[in-house]
Write an enzyme that holds these catalytic residues in place. Structure first.
Site, PDB file in Angstrom:
ATOM      1  N   VAL A  23       4.039   2.375  13.865  1.00  0.00           N
ATOM      2  CA  VAL A  23       2.921   1.801  14.615  1.00  0.00           C
ATOM      3  C   VAL A  23       3.154   1.924  16.128  1.00  0.00           C
ATOM      4  O   VAL A  23       2.264   2.323  16.878  1.00  0.00           O
ATOM      5  CB  VAL A  23       2.719   0.316  14.211  1.00  0.00           C
ATOM      6  CG1 VAL A  23       1.684  -0.351  15.102  1.00  0.00           C
ATOM      7  CG2 VAL A  23       2.304   0.216  12.743  1.00  0.00           C
ATOM      8  N   THR A  51       5.013   4.068  17.797  1.00  0.00           N
ATOM      9  CA  THR A  51       4.897   5.473  18.202  1.00  0.00           C
ATOM     10  C   THR A  51       3.431   5.879  18.312  1.00  0.00           C
ATOM     11  O   THR A  51       3.027   6.580  19.248  1.00  0.00           O
ATOM     12  CB  THR A  51       5.572   6.381  17.145  1.00  0.00           C
ATOM     13  OG1 THR A  51       6.884   5.893  16.895  1.00  0.00           O
ATOM     14  CG2 THR A  51       5.637   7.819  17.602  1.00  0.00           C
ATOM     15  N   LYS A  68       0.822  -1.219   0.000  1.00  0.00           N
ATOM     16  CA  LYS A  68       0.000   0.000   0.000  1.00  0.00           C
ATOM     17  C   LYS A  68       0.853   1.266   0.000  1.00  0.00           C
ATOM     18  O   LYS A  68       0.354   2.325  -0.327  1.00  0.00           O
ATOM     19  CB  LYS A  68      -0.996  -0.001   1.161  1.00  0.00           C
ATOM     20  CG  LYS A  68      -0.464   0.388   2.507  1.00  0.00           C
ATOM     21  CD  LYS A  68      -1.635   0.712   3.414  1.00  0.00           C
ATOM     22  CE  LYS A  68      -1.144   1.010   4.802  1.00  0.00           C
ATOM     23  NZ  LYS A  68      -2.217   1.390   5.702  1.00  0.00           N
ATOM     24  N   ASP A  69       2.121   1.157   0.349  1.00  0.00           N
ATOM     25  CA  ASP A  69       3.025   2.317   0.308  1.00  0.00           C
ATOM     26  C   ASP A  69       3.753   2.440  -1.027  1.00  0.00           C
ATOM     27  O   ASP A  69       4.548   3.362  -1.213  1.00  0.00           O
ATOM     28  CB  ASP A  69       4.067   2.216   1.432  1.00  0.00           C
ATOM     29  CG  ASP A  69       3.429   2.290   2.819  1.00  0.00           C
ATOM     30  OD1 ASP A  69       2.377   2.934   2.946  1.00  0.00           O
ATOM     31  OD2 ASP A  69       3.988   1.702   3.756  1.00  0.00           O
ATOM     32  N   THR A 116      -5.594  10.139  13.179  1.00  0.00           N
ATOM     33  CA  THR A 116      -5.161   9.488  11.942  1.00  0.00           C
ATOM     34  C   THR A 116      -4.769  10.562  10.950  1.00  0.00           C
ATOM     35  O   THR A 116      -5.468  11.561  10.805  1.00  0.00           O
ATOM     36  CB  THR A 116      -6.236   8.593  11.298  1.00  0.00           C
ATOM     37  OG1 THR A 116      -5.738   8.146  10.029  1.00  0.00           O
ATOM     38  CG2 THR A 116      -7.549   9.325  11.084  1.00  0.00           C
ATOM     39  N   ARG A 121       1.166  10.785  13.050  1.00  0.00           N
ATOM     40  CA  ARG A 121       2.135  10.109  12.183  1.00  0.00           C
ATOM     41  C   ARG A 121       3.136   9.356  13.024  1.00  0.00           C
ATOM     42  O   ARG A 121       3.058   9.330  14.246  1.00  0.00           O
ATOM     43  CB  ARG A 121       2.837  11.126  11.252  1.00  0.00           C
ATOM     44  CG  ARG A 121       1.972  11.548  10.069  1.00  0.00           C
ATOM     45  CD  ARG A 121       2.823  11.946   8.871  1.00  0.00           C
ATOM     46  NE  ARG A 121       3.788  10.906   8.543  1.00  0.00           N
ATOM     47  CZ  ARG A 121       4.986  11.142   8.023  1.00  0.00           C
ATOM     48  NH1 ARG A 121       5.374  12.377   7.771  1.00  0.00           N
ATOM     49  NH2 ARG A 121       5.788  10.149   7.746  1.00  0.00           N
TER      50      ARG A 121
HETATM   51  N1  LIG Z   1       1.168   3.784   6.111  1.00  0.00           N
HETATM   52  C1  LIG Z   1       2.022   2.976   6.945  1.00  0.00           C
HETATM   53  C2  LIG Z   1       1.696   1.539   6.835  1.00  0.00           C
HETATM   54  N2  LIG Z   1       2.006   0.853   5.727  1.00  0.00           N
HETATM   55  C3  LIG Z   1       1.553  -0.433   5.878  1.00  0.00           C
HETATM   56  C4  LIG Z   1       0.952  -0.529   7.126  1.00  0.00           C
HETATM   57  C5  LIG Z   1       0.312  -1.727   7.673  1.00  0.00           C
HETATM   58  C6  LIG Z   1       0.659  -3.039   7.029  1.00  0.00           C
HETATM   59  C7  LIG Z   1      -0.020  -3.321   5.720  1.00  0.00           C
HETATM   60  O1  LIG Z   1      -0.983  -2.659   5.313  1.00  0.00           O
HETATM   61  O2  LIG Z   1       0.433  -4.272   5.054  1.00  0.00           O
HETATM   62  C8  LIG Z   1       1.052   0.720   7.746  1.00  0.00           C
HETATM   63  C9  LIG Z   1       0.597   1.107   9.097  1.00  0.00           C
HETATM   64  C10 LIG Z   1      -0.852   1.469   9.183  1.00  0.00           C
HETATM   65  O3  LIG Z   1      -1.461   1.949   8.211  1.00  0.00           O
HETATM   66  O4  LIG Z   1      -1.436   1.299  10.270  1.00  0.00           O
END
Ligand SMILES: NCc1[nH]cc(CCC(=O)O)c1CC(=O)O
Length: 304
Positions: A150, A152, A81-82, A125, A147
């Protein structure tokens, strides 16, 4: 190939995901040495401004891609997702691992779910997607930025800065914080980020040996779902600036996709869903994007 070097961010979640990939590759390839190359990225260092303001999600990848180009690492492990909808030219995603829990989590020390929050409660959030869905359900809530990694974010909740926060279940579960999940925010009412819960491996397009090695971990069903979700997001010019959510499910050869575009400012959302074929995930992604645009999603995108 005798050694594989994995570039990774240094957050506990990134390290867990990279160790997981390393363990699975070691198990499948006796004799292969797998090492981690932990690195800091701009997305991790600049915590006082929103991701959108400092240039979007690619910031978590760039340093890792440069390490691969310099020959200091063979591949990198990311939360899919990133990963930006358009991959940097010269790079590929040889593996998308089987998806873990796709859902968002409602986390609070005092309240069981969103409906139980008192009027005007403070919810943390920084995700526009989560803000838009929260506003749509509860216009009274006070939405505050949050921000950091997790660990933190949980510490800030425990410190009393918020009445509740929203995180991804997958990240909490990987780090052993399952017991912090008060309720799972589930489809179709609440949708996750495109590809949430899926881990991907990135490497240089021309590095055939690394591509073949990593492809052992690819999960075709998760790849199909992620392609539909990411194609929808791409068609909507998805970035951190626009609240876009999507969730696909594959059932045999049938693929189902639900999408949402919203406004973090006022909580208006448009939703669409459709069914298609598992061998044409991009078509379904484009179709649902088109349905969202027909319902006025363009206004939210233009406003962002
Ligand atoms: N944006 C940060 C991020 N990127 C992926 C995850 C969680 C793990 C995933 O989605 O695989 C998170 C933390 C969150 O959104 O709580």
């Amino acid at each position: 190939m005798t050694t594989l070097r994995i570039a990774t961010r240094k957050s506990p979640l990134a390290l867990w995901q990279s160790e997981h990939v390393a363990d699975r590759l070691r198990a499948a390839n006796p004799g292969l040495t797998v090492t981690l190359v932990p690195m800091s990225t701009r997305g991790d260092e600049v915590l006082d401004r929103s991701l959108a303001a400092i240039g979007g999600k690619g910031l978590f990848l760039k340093e890792l891609e440069l390490a691969m180009l310099r020959g200091e690492a063979d591949c990198a492990v990311h939360s899919l997702k990133d990963v930006p909808m358009e991959l940097e030219p010269g790079f590929a995603l040889p593996a998308i691992l089987a998806r873990a829990d796709y859902a968002d989590a409602f986390v609070s020390n005092h309240f069981a779910d969103i409906a139980a929050l008192p009027q005007g409660a403070r919810v943390g959030t920084s995700s526009l997607r989560r803000q838009a869905q929260l506003r749509a359900l509860r216009p009274d809530l006070q939405l505050l930025d949050l921000r950091g990694n997790v660990n933190t974010r949980l510490a800030k909740l425990d410190n009393g800065d918020y009445d509740a926060i929203v995180l991804a279940c997958a990240g909490l579960e990987r780090l052993g914080f399952d017991d912090r999940i008060r309720s799972r925010l589930q489809a179709p009412q609440w949708l996750p980020a495109p590809a949430q819960g899926a881990v991907a491996i990135e490497c240089r397009d021309d590095d055939v040996a690394t591509r073949e090695l990593c492809a052992q971990l690819d999960d075709s069903g998760t790849r199909v779902c992620a392609e539909a979700e990411r194609a929808m997001n791409r068609a909507l010019h998805g970035s951190c600036h626009v609240p876009v959510a999507a969730y696909a499910q594959l059932d045999g050869e049938h693929l189902y996709l639900a999408g949402l575009v919203g406004s973090a400012a006022d909580g208006r959302v448009v939703r669409a869903h459709a069914q298609g074929r598992g061998d044409a995930p991009e078509c379904l992604g484009l179709e649902v994007a088109q349905m969202l645009l027909e319902q006025g999603a363009g206004e939210f995108i233009a406003a962002s």
